[in-house]
Design a protein around this motif. Structure first.
Motif, PDB file in Angstrom:
ATOM      1  N   UNK A  22       4.667   6.791  77.990  1.00 14.40           N
ATOM      2  CA  UNK A  22       3.251   7.137  78.110  1.00 14.40           C
ATOM      3  C   UNK A  22       2.393   5.877  78.226  1.00 14.40           C
ATOM      4  N   UNK A  23       2.860   4.800  77.592  1.00 17.34           N
ATOM      5  CA  UNK A  23       2.152   3.524  77.657  1.00 17.34           C
ATOM      6  C   UNK A  23       2.705   2.611  78.756  1.00 17.34           C
ATOM      7  N   UNK A  24       3.581   3.141  79.604  1.00 17.29           N
ATOM      8  CA  UNK A  24       4.074   2.382  80.738  1.00 17.29           C
ATOM      9  C   UNK A  24       5.350   1.606  80.512  1.00 17.29           C
ATOM     10  N   UNK A  25       6.061   1.868  79.391  1.00 15.44           N
ATOM     11  CA  UNK A  25       7.322   1.173  79.095  1.00 15.44           C
ATOM     12  C   UNK A  25       8.464   2.190  79.148  1.00 15.44           C
ATOM     13  N   UNK A  26       9.395   1.989  80.072  1.00 13.63           N
ATOM     14  CA  UNK A  26      10.532   2.903  80.195  1.00 13.63           C
ATOM     15  C   UNK A  26      11.710   2.344  79.406  1.00 13.63           C
ATOM     16  N   UNK A  27      12.003   2.986  78.305  1.00 15.90           N
ATOM     17  CA  UNK A  27      13.095   2.543  77.444  1.00 15.90           C
ATOM     18  C   UNK A  27      14.419   3.167  77.881  1.00 15.90           C
ATOM     19  N   UNK A  28      15.513   2.567  77.457  1.00 18.60           N
ATOM     20  CA  UNK A  28      16.842   3.163  77.599  1.00 18.60           C
ATOM     21  C   UNK A  28      17.228   3.743  76.244  1.00 18.60           C
ATOM     22  N   UNK A  29      17.575   5.028  76.224  1.00 17.57           N
ATOM     23  CA  UNK A  29      17.991   5.692  74.989  1.00 17.57           C
ATOM     24  C   UNK A  29      19.508   5.818  74.988  1.00 17.57           C
ATOM     25  N   UNK A  30      20.138   5.400  73.899  1.00 16.39           N
ATOM     26  CA  UNK A  30      21.589   5.477  73.740  1.00 16.39           C
ATOM     27  C   UNK A  30      21.886   6.370  72.537  1.00 16.39           C
ATOM     28  N   UNK A  31      22.674   7.418  72.754  1.00 13.51           N
ATOM     29  CA  UNK A  31      22.977   8.399  71.707  1.00 13.51           C
ATOM     30  C   UNK A  31      24.497   8.551  71.577  1.00 13.51           C
ATOM     31  N   UNK A  32      24.992   8.489  70.337  1.00 16.03           N
ATOM     32  CA  UNK A  32      26.436   8.539  70.113  1.00 16.03           C
ATOM     33  C   UNK A  32      27.047   9.915  70.377  1.00 16.03           C
ATOM     34  N   UNK A  33      26.280  10.979  70.195  1.00 15.66           N
ATOM     35  CA  UNK A  33      26.822  12.320  70.436  1.00 15.66           C
ATOM     36  C   UNK A  33      26.980  12.562  71.932  1.00 15.66           C
ATOM     37  N   UNK A  34      27.851  13.502  72.301  1.00 15.67           N
ATOM     38  CA  UNK A  34      28.093  13.736  73.728  1.00 15.67           C
ATOM     39  C   UNK A  34      26.951  14.425  74.460  1.00 15.67           C
ATOM     40  N   UNK A  35      26.018  14.999  73.722  1.00 15.60           N
ATOM     41  CA  UNK A  35      24.893  15.685  74.341  1.00 15.60           C
ATOM     42  C   UNK A  35      23.853  16.015  73.297  1.00 15.60           C
ATOM     43  N   UNK A  36      22.785  16.708  73.678  1.00 17.72           N
ATOM     44  CA  UNK A  36      21.737  17.071  72.715  1.00 17.72           C
ATOM     45  C   UNK A  36      22.287  17.890  71.556  1.00 17.72           C
ATOM     46  N   UNK A  37      21.731  17.693  70.388  1.00 18.58           N
ATOM     47  CA  UNK A  37      22.125  18.443  69.197  1.00 18.58           C
ATOM     48  C   UNK A  37      21.686  19.895  69.340  1.00 18.58           C
ATOM     49  N   UNK A  38      22.628  20.834  69.210  1.00 15.16           N
ATOM     50  CA  UNK A  38      22.286  22.251  69.369  1.00 15.16           C
ATOM     51  C   UNK A  38      21.988  22.922  68.041  1.00 15.16           C
ATOM     52  N   UNK A  39      22.421  22.315  66.946  1.00 19.39           N
ATOM     53  CA  UNK A  39      22.190  22.921  65.638  1.00 19.39           C
ATOM     54  C   UNK A  39      20.784  22.572  65.169  1.00 19.39           C
ATOM     55  N   UNK A  40      19.953  23.566  64.862  1.00 22.65           N
ATOM     56  CA  UNK A  40      18.593  23.285  64.402  1.00 22.65           C
ATOM     57  C   UNK A  40      18.622  22.658  63.018  1.00 22.65           C
ATOM     58  N   UNK A  41      17.747  21.715  62.803  1.00 20.45           N
ATOM     59  CA  UNK A  41      17.651  21.069  61.500  1.00 20.45           C
ATOM     60  C   UNK A  41      16.242  21.325  60.970  1.00 20.45           C
TER      61      UNK A  41
END
Length: 479
Positions: A22-41
């Motif tokens: 939103x402020x013009x900085x495109x970050x790289x996101x690295x996540x250890x799980x294979x995909x989005x978390x499906x279990x609601x927390x």
């Protein structure tokens, strides 16, 4: 070299990516799980989080996936079993959500009900990708090293990444925090391990026209908490018992109910705050910075506010509009807020009335226990001040009085809020025109708060009639 790498692709990591973009900085996101978390927390979004979602154009999208609780919502209820509860009678003892929301005249934002974290994540992920953010799944941080120019990160897949700054949103057991040797303060682990059971069952015959956020079950054969996920057929049963369909039937009070267990998440509550929220070019946000027990819904919301506070500062430093010293204020401002959230949650764990009791005795109970009203924890705090220095620990509107360090007061200017007018940049609010500044000036008829210099995150940086230009210079120089 990347400008920013974010380790952790949960709600806080994705929020950080969205706010940075939103402020013009495109970050790289690295996540250890294979995909989005499906279990609601977490499911509860506070009003400050709603304001931040509104700022980046996501208020409507989140409302679309939030549970519609605009009707007869009971909030938290306590029953022997759900089948044995008289929801109609309980409804007469609590205000409707519409009545509660109507009192929130200190904010323009509205979320129609609870929003399970997996649904929030889906909205944030789509927005991040629309803004050009790359989210990389299946790779975990192995090591972190930094020097005067940037941060080098080794991933589990053998990749080496280099960035000017690193944002760690990798959870309560943060690998990045451990690599940096940052210690923790607080009680740590709380109580025994619990099971969060996501299940599918049609409970419409029991709930009817009513919805609830939390339903505490006191039946000794199946004690726990039923949490609304979609208000129709998906629920979570939070319990210390072994997961089984029979246990859920007992808690609900219907031995013939069809129950499908979708997933089980074992977890243990923790209360701890990192001793440092930043070290060099690395910043901790969310659970990596503070693990807050769920009572009060302060954890996720504090984490999203962390990301928002940090994003504009990184963007201004990366663009050369501010000196690197500005980044030192992240730890100074956010750690006291994290400690407040942890302490207030612990108080509520010991006595749930401090959070859920909306009766006339509630302020007295909180005062005796040292607790403050939930909206103060969410958005009534003030950078650079203690809770004891606030005008009120109960009435959030009184704390939002234009004082430096507080969130800008919300006032409608036509169909837009003063918070909307901030526009994610430095600006000035005043009752009369102010000239000679290279920032937007918003003149509001009848503005009672004095001349305010407001930061890109909507917090008041300075108030006064003289020295405004110098105040702006100091704010952006990091001095």
């Amino acid at each position: 070299m990347h400008d920013v790498i974010i380790t952790g692709g949960g709600s806080v990591g994705l929020s950080a990516a969205v706010f940075l973009a939103h402020h013009g900085v495109r970050a790289l996101v690295v996540e250890r799980r294979p995909g989005p978390q499906i279990h609601p927390r977490a499911t509860g979004l506070g009003m400050r989080t709603a304001e931040l979602l509104r700022e980046v154009g996501l208020e409507e999208a989140v409302n679309e996936v939030a549970v519609n609780m605009t009707g007869m919502t009971l909030g938290k209820i306590t029953v022997d079993t759900l089948a044995g509860a008289d929801l109609a009678a309980l409804a007469t003892t609590v205000p409707t959500r519409a009545q509660t929301v109507a009192k929130m005249d200190y904010t323009p934002a509205r979320i129609r009900g609870t929003c399970p974290q997996n649904r929030l994540d889906a909205v944030l992920l789509d927005k991040a990708r629309d803004l050009g953010v790359t989210v990389r799944y299946g790779a975990e941080v192995v090591s972190v090293e930094q020097d005067g120019e940037g941060v080098t990160t080794q991933l589990s897949d053998g990749t080496t990444l280099r960035a000017r700054y690193l944002v760690a949103a990798d959870g309560a057991r943060s690998k990045v925090r451990s690599e940096l040797g940052i210690g923790l303060s607080g009680p740590g682990a709380l109580g025994p391990s619990m099971n969060n059971i996501l299940f599918r069952a049609d409970l419409s015959g029991l709930t009817g026209e009513y919805t609830f956020g939390l339903c505490e079950i006191t039946d000794p054969a199946a004690p726990g908490m039923i949490i609304t996920i979609d208000g129709k057929s998906e629920w979570v049963f939070h319990t210390g018992q072994e997961p089984s369909a029979e246990l859920i039937r007992t808690a609900i009070g219907d031995p013939g109910l069809e129950v499908e267990i979708l997933s089980v998440l074992a977890w243990r509550g923790r209360a701890q705050v990192a001793d440092r929220l930043s070290l060099g070019r690395v910043f901790l946000v969310g659970d990596a910075a503070h693990a807050v027990p769920p009572t009060g819904a302060f954890g996720l919301n504090t984490g999203v506010a962390d990301a928002h506070n940090l994003a504009w500062k990184l963007a201004w430093v990366l663009s050369g509009r501010a000196a690197p010293g500005l980044l030192d204020t992240y730890h100074d401002e956010r750690r006291p807020v994290a400690v407040l959230a942890m302490e207030q949650s612990l108080l509520r764990m010991r006595d749930l009335r401090l959070h859920f009791d909306g009766g006339p005795d509630a302020p007295r109970l909180r005062a005796e226990a040292g607790a403050v009203n939930a909206p103060i924890v969410h958005l009534g705090y003030r950078y650079g001040a203690t809770i004891g220095e606030l005008p009120s620990t109960e009435d959030v509107a009184l704390t939002l009085d234009g004082s430096p360090g507080s969130r800008l007061p919300h006032v409608w200017v036509g169909e837009r809020s003063t918070l909307d007018l901030v526009g994610s940049t430095f600006c000035v609010f005043a009752a009369a025109p102010v000239t000679g500044l290279d920032v937007p000036v918003h003149v509001v008829d009848g503005w009672p708060y004095g001349t305010l210099l407001v930061r890109p995150d909507g917090f008041v940086a300075w108030r006064g009639e003289e020295g405004l230009a110098e105040a702006l210079r100091r704010c952006t120089s990091g001095a």
